[in-house]
Design a protein around this motif. Structure first.
Motif, PDB file in Angstrom:
ATOM      1  N   GLU B 139      -9.400  -4.241   8.641  1.00 22.71           N
ATOM      2  CA  GLU B 139      -7.960  -3.638   8.162  1.00 22.71           C
ATOM      3  C   GLU B 139      -7.502  -3.961   6.946  1.00 22.71           C
ATOM      4  OE1 GLU B 139      -5.140  -4.042  11.243  1.00 22.71           O
ATOM      5  OE2 GLU B 139      -3.627  -2.832  10.326  1.00 22.71           O
ATOM      6  N   LEU B 140      -7.521  -5.253   6.571  1.00 23.23           N
ATOM      7  CA  LEU B 140      -7.136  -5.804   5.323  1.00 23.23           C
ATOM      8  C   LEU B 140      -7.804  -4.948   4.369  1.00 23.23           C
ATOM      9  CD1 LEU B 140      -6.355  -9.422   6.215  1.00 23.23           C
ATOM     10  CD2 LEU B 140      -4.766  -7.741   5.625  1.00 23.23           C
ATOM     11  N   ASP B 141      -9.133  -5.106   4.154  1.00 21.90           N
ATOM     12  CA  ASP B 141      -9.830  -4.462   3.343  1.00 21.90           C
ATOM     13  C   ASP B 141      -9.500  -3.230   3.102  1.00 21.90           C
ATOM     14  OD1 ASP B 141     -12.902  -6.271   4.245  1.00 21.90           O
ATOM     15  OD2 ASP B 141     -11.178  -6.806   3.171  1.00 21.90           O
ATOM     16  N   PHE B 142      -9.111  -2.426   4.258  1.00 24.19           N
ATOM     17  CA  PHE B 142      -8.769  -1.144   4.329  1.00 24.19           C
ATOM     18  C   PHE B 142      -7.315  -0.830   3.448  1.00 24.19           C
ATOM     19  CE2 PHE B 142      -8.023   3.254   5.608  1.00 24.19           C
ATOM     20  CZ  PHE B 142      -6.973   3.534   5.643  1.00 24.19           C
ATOM     21  N   ARG B 143      -6.468  -1.719   3.818  1.00 26.06           N
ATOM     22  CA  ARG B 143      -5.225  -1.629   3.339  1.00 26.06           C
ATOM     23  C   ARG B 143      -5.062  -2.166   1.743  1.00 26.06           C
ATOM     24  NH1 ARG B 143      -0.559  -3.942   7.609  1.00 26.06           N
ATOM     25  NH2 ARG B 143      -1.024  -2.592   9.231  1.00 26.06           N
ATOM     26  N   GLN B 144      -5.988  -2.968   1.612  1.00 32.38           N
ATOM     27  CA  GLN B 144      -6.011  -3.125   0.157  1.00 32.38           C
ATOM     28  C   GLN B 144      -6.579  -1.908  -0.568  1.00 32.38           C
ATOM     29  OE1 GLN B 144      -5.124  -6.302  -1.260  1.00 32.38           O
ATOM     30  NE2 GLN B 144      -5.793  -5.289  -3.188  1.00 32.38           N
ATOM     31  N   ARG B 145      -7.639  -1.425   0.069  1.00 36.23           N
ATOM     32  CA  ARG B 145      -8.205  -0.160  -0.570  1.00 36.23           C
ATOM     33  C   ARG B 145      -7.015   0.803  -0.622  1.00 36.23           C
ATOM     34  NH1 ARG B 145     -13.045  -1.245   2.217  1.00 36.23           N
ATOM     35  NH2 ARG B 145     -12.265   0.383   3.831  1.00 36.23           N
ATOM     36  N   ALA B 146      -6.223   1.005   0.368  1.00 41.43           N
ATOM     37  CA  ALA B 146      -5.157   1.898   0.429  1.00 41.43           C
ATOM     38  C   ALA B 146      -4.183   1.453  -0.766  1.00 41.43           C
ATOM     39  CB  ALA B 146      -4.391   1.857   1.671  1.00 41.43           C
ATOM     40  N   LEU B 147      -3.777   0.223  -1.023  1.00 44.83           N
ATOM     41  CA  LEU B 147      -2.967  -0.225  -1.846  1.00 44.83           C
ATOM     42  C   LEU B 147      -3.512   0.392  -3.254  1.00 44.83           C
ATOM     43  CD1 LEU B 147      -1.543  -3.553  -0.728  1.00 44.83           C
ATOM     44  CD2 LEU B 147      -0.346  -1.443  -1.058  1.00 44.83           C
ATOM     45  N   ASP B 148      -4.669   0.025  -3.556  1.00 40.83           N
ATOM     46  CA  ASP B 148      -5.295   0.342  -4.843  1.00 40.83           C
ATOM     47  C   ASP B 148      -5.224   1.823  -4.925  1.00 40.83           C
ATOM     48  OD1 ASP B 148      -8.007  -2.069  -4.283  1.00 40.83           O
ATOM     49  OD2 ASP B 148      -5.832  -2.352  -5.058  1.00 40.83           O
ATOM     50  N   MET B 149      -5.164   2.538  -3.900  1.00 35.27           N
ATOM     51  CA  MET B 149      -5.184   3.882  -3.994  1.00 35.27           C
ATOM     52  C   MET B 149      -3.939   4.327  -4.312  1.00 35.27           C
ATOM     53  SD  MET B 149      -7.981   5.173  -1.253  1.00 35.27           S
ATOM     54  CE  MET B 149      -7.617   6.910  -1.532  1.00 35.27           C
ATOM     55  N   ASP B 150      -2.879   3.740  -3.703  1.00 37.91           N
ATOM     56  CA  ASP B 150      -1.696   4.145  -3.970  1.00 37.91           C
ATOM     57  C   ASP B 150      -1.276   3.609  -5.335  1.00 37.91           C
ATOM     58  OD1 ASP B 150      -0.434   3.054  -0.651  1.00 37.91           O
ATOM     59  OD2 ASP B 150      -1.086   4.944  -1.305  1.00 37.91           O
ATOM     60  N   ASN B 151      -1.615   2.663  -5.858  1.00 43.52           N
ATOM     61  CA  ASN B 151      -1.175   2.225  -7.298  1.00 43.52           C
ATOM     62  C   ASN B 151      -1.914   3.263  -8.137  1.00 43.52           C
ATOM     63  OD1 ASN B 151       0.203  -0.119  -6.808  1.00 43.52           O
ATOM     64  ND2 ASN B 151      -1.900  -1.335  -6.605  1.00 43.52           N
ATOM     65  N   ARG B 152      -3.116   3.433  -7.695  1.00 43.28           N
ATOM     66  CA  ARG B 152      -3.679   4.611  -8.497  1.00 43.28           C
ATOM     67  C   ARG B 152      -2.894   5.745  -8.577  1.00 43.28           C
ATOM     68  NH1 ARG B 152      -6.408   6.014 -13.161  1.00 43.28           N
ATOM     69  NH2 ARG B 152      -7.748   7.794 -12.754  1.00 43.28           N
ATOM     70  N   LEU B 153      -2.469   6.427  -7.492  1.00 41.58           N
ATOM     71  CA  LEU B 153      -1.751   7.549  -7.044  1.00 41.58           C
ATOM     72  C   LEU B 153      -0.476   7.331  -7.972  1.00 41.58           C
ATOM     73  CD1 LEU B 153      -1.775  10.157  -5.641  1.00 41.58           C
ATOM     74  CD2 LEU B 153      -0.335   9.231  -3.604  1.00 41.58           C
ATOM     75  N   ASN B 154       0.357   6.162  -7.787  1.00 43.68           N
ATOM     76  CA  ASN B 154       1.582   6.256  -8.578  1.00 43.68           C
ATOM     77  C   ASN B 154       1.310   6.357 -10.240  1.00 43.68           C
ATOM     78  OD1 ASN B 154       2.826   5.535  -6.234  1.00 43.68           O
ATOM     79  ND2 ASN B 154       2.502   3.360  -6.264  1.00 43.68           N
ATOM     80  N   ASP B 155       0.308   5.804 -10.735  1.00 46.80           N
ATOM     81  CA  ASP B 155      -0.132   5.786 -11.887  1.00 46.80           C
ATOM     82  C   ASP B 155      -0.181   7.199 -12.249  1.00 46.80           C
ATOM     83  OD1 ASP B 155      -2.056   2.768 -12.020  1.00 46.80           O
ATOM     84  OD2 ASP B 155       0.232   3.242 -12.234  1.00 46.80           O
ATOM     85  N   LEU B 156      -0.972   7.773 -11.533  1.00 40.51           N
ATOM     86  CA  LEU B 156      -1.261   9.506 -11.781  1.00 40.51           C
ATOM     87  C   LEU B 156       0.266  10.242 -11.563  1.00 40.51           C
ATOM     88  CD1 LEU B 156      -4.561   9.943  -9.739  1.00 40.51           C
ATOM     89  CD2 LEU B 156      -4.343   9.706 -12.237  1.00 40.51           C
ATOM     90  N   GLU B 157       1.049   9.884 -10.765  1.00 45.61           N
ATOM     91  CA  GLU B 157       2.417  10.345 -10.358  1.00 45.61           C
ATOM     92  C   GLU B 157       3.151  10.131 -11.540  1.00 45.61           C
ATOM     93  OE1 GLU B 157       2.798  12.189  -7.792  1.00 45.61           O
ATOM     94  OE2 GLU B 157       4.898  12.545  -8.249  1.00 45.61           O
ATOM     95  N   SER B 158       2.989   8.785 -12.152  1.00 47.93           N
ATOM     96  CA  SER B 158       3.922   8.552 -13.389  1.00 47.93           C
ATOM     97  C   SER B 158       3.504   9.566 -14.585  1.00 47.93           C
ATOM     98  CB  SER B 158       3.834   7.071 -13.797  1.00 47.93           C
ATOM     99  OG  SER B 158       4.319   6.207 -12.710  1.00 47.93           O
ATOM    100  N   GLN B 159       2.143   9.636 -14.629  1.00 44.90           N
ATOM    101  CA  GLN B 159       1.567  10.386 -15.909  1.00 44.90           C
ATOM    102  C   GLN B 159       2.024  11.860 -15.451  1.00 44.90           C
ATOM    103  OE1 GLN B 159      -2.841   9.694 -15.794  1.00 44.90           O
ATOM    104  NE2 GLN B 159      -2.527   7.650 -16.318  1.00 44.90           N
TER     105      GLN B 159
END
Lengths: 68, 287
Positions: B139-159
């Motif tokens: 689950e931690l690995d999954f959440r880490q991947r989700a966070l990474d995806m959220d960060n990526r998503l936020n970056d894309l949202e900012s863009q």
């Protein structure tokens, strides 16, 4: 006394023979002997140590055993 | 006197003396014996009296002892009854003890069984713990991947927001150019406005928001409101908007400072009898 004896038939100077007085004396002697014997036996029953002439002490009566 | 008479008289005299002696001794002894007999009789009477008194005392003592015996007999009966009760109680307690021992043995067996069950459950728990540990790691690995995806998503949202802002800026520039050209041609182009710093009514898609705060400017005395819409919602400076409450008109406001997600507007016209309050609906046009 000799005067009376001189008048009595027995007062004469002759050999005395047994008379009534002798018989009375004999009877008296016999009865006295019997009484003495009876008193001897009775005294032996109540005398101290069985002796008819022994006197008992007051408070220390010692009677011979019955049947003795 | 005949000699026999004399002899017998002598013998009689002697016998008389002896007899008198015997009689005297006998009389003395009899007297002493009688005296002693009387003493003994008196003593006997005294002893009998004492015996009678002792007998009375003994009778009293006997009666007392009898009463004591009776009392002791009653106590004995009572004690026997108590003993019987105690025997019954002992038997009852012995039965209860046997039952308790049996229950104890059963409980001991059950405890042993529960111990084995506990060991089995401990083994299960250990396996479950290992499994849960593995799951948590996953689950931690999954959440880490989700966070990474959220960060990526936020970056894309900012863009995207930046691109959207650029697009809106370009749109505003285009609209401004159109207004500039239209103000030179005719006032019916759809924007009711004069100079660039005068208010205008937006004719594009309806913009809708809420009043978040109402304050009075101390320096100017004008009422300022904070709107929940900003440049992200196509709000621009000098845009005229309308405040409504239900189906009732409240006031007119003009945006003086727009931000991305909120704006500050000035109240220019208030309906008589009403006041601007937080929560009022703000729209770009009243349909």
């Amino acid at each position: 006394m000799s005067q009376f004896g001189m008048q009595m038939p027995a007062g004469r100077k002759r050999a005395a023979s047994p008379d009534v007085y002798t018989g009375l004396a004999v009877i008296a002697t016999v009865f006295l002997a019997a009484a003495t014997a009876v008193m001897w036996q009775a005294g032996a029953k109540v005398g101290k140590g069985g002796s008819p002439i022994a006197l008992q002490e007051s408070g220390r009566i010692e009677l011979p055993a019955l049947g003795k | 006197m005949h000699v026999l008479t004399k002899v017998f008289v002598f013998i009689a005299a002697v016998l008389s003396v002896a007899l008198s002696t015997l009689v005297i001794a006998f009389a003395v002894n009899i007297d002493k014996i009688r005296e002693d007999y009387q003493n003994l009789a008196s003593a006997k009477a005294a002893i009998e009296a004492q015996s009678a008194a002792a007998s009375a005392i003994s009778d009293q003592e006997r009666s007392r002892l009898n009463s004591v015996i009776e009392q002791l007999s009653r106590e004995q009966a009572t004690l026997k009854a108590s003993l019987g009760n105690l025997e019954n109680e002992r038997n009852t307690l012995s039965a209860a003890k046997a039952k308790a021992e049996t229950e104890r043995d059963a409980i001991t067996a059950k405890i042993a069984e529960l111990g084995e069950t506990t060991k089995t459950q401990a083994t299960l728990i250990t396996s479950y713990r290992d499994e849960v540990t593995t799951l948590r790691k996953n689950e931690l690995d999954f959440r880490q991947r989700a966070l990474d995806m959220d960060n990526r998503l936020n970056d894309l949202e900012s863009q995207r927001e930046v691109l959207e802002q650029n697009f809106r800026a370009v749109q505003e520039q285009l609209a401004e150019a159109k207004r500039s050209s239209a103000s030179a041609a005719a006032p019916a182009a759809g924007i009711v406005s004069g100079a660039a710093d005068q208010s205008f009514v937006y004719t594009g898609p309806r913009i809708q928001g809420r009043i978040e705060d109402v304050k009075v400017d101390a320096s100017t005395g004008k009422t300022l409101v904070k709107l929940s819409v900003g440049t992200n919602d196509r709000v621009s400076k000098n845009m005229k908007m309308f405040l409504v409450r239900g189906d009732q008109f409240v006031a007119n406001v003009v945006v003086i400072t727009p931000d991305l997600k909120w704006s500050v507007a000035e109240v220019t016209l208030v309906n008589k009898g009403l006041q601007v309050t937080a929560g009022d609906l703000v729209v770009s046009r009243i349909d």
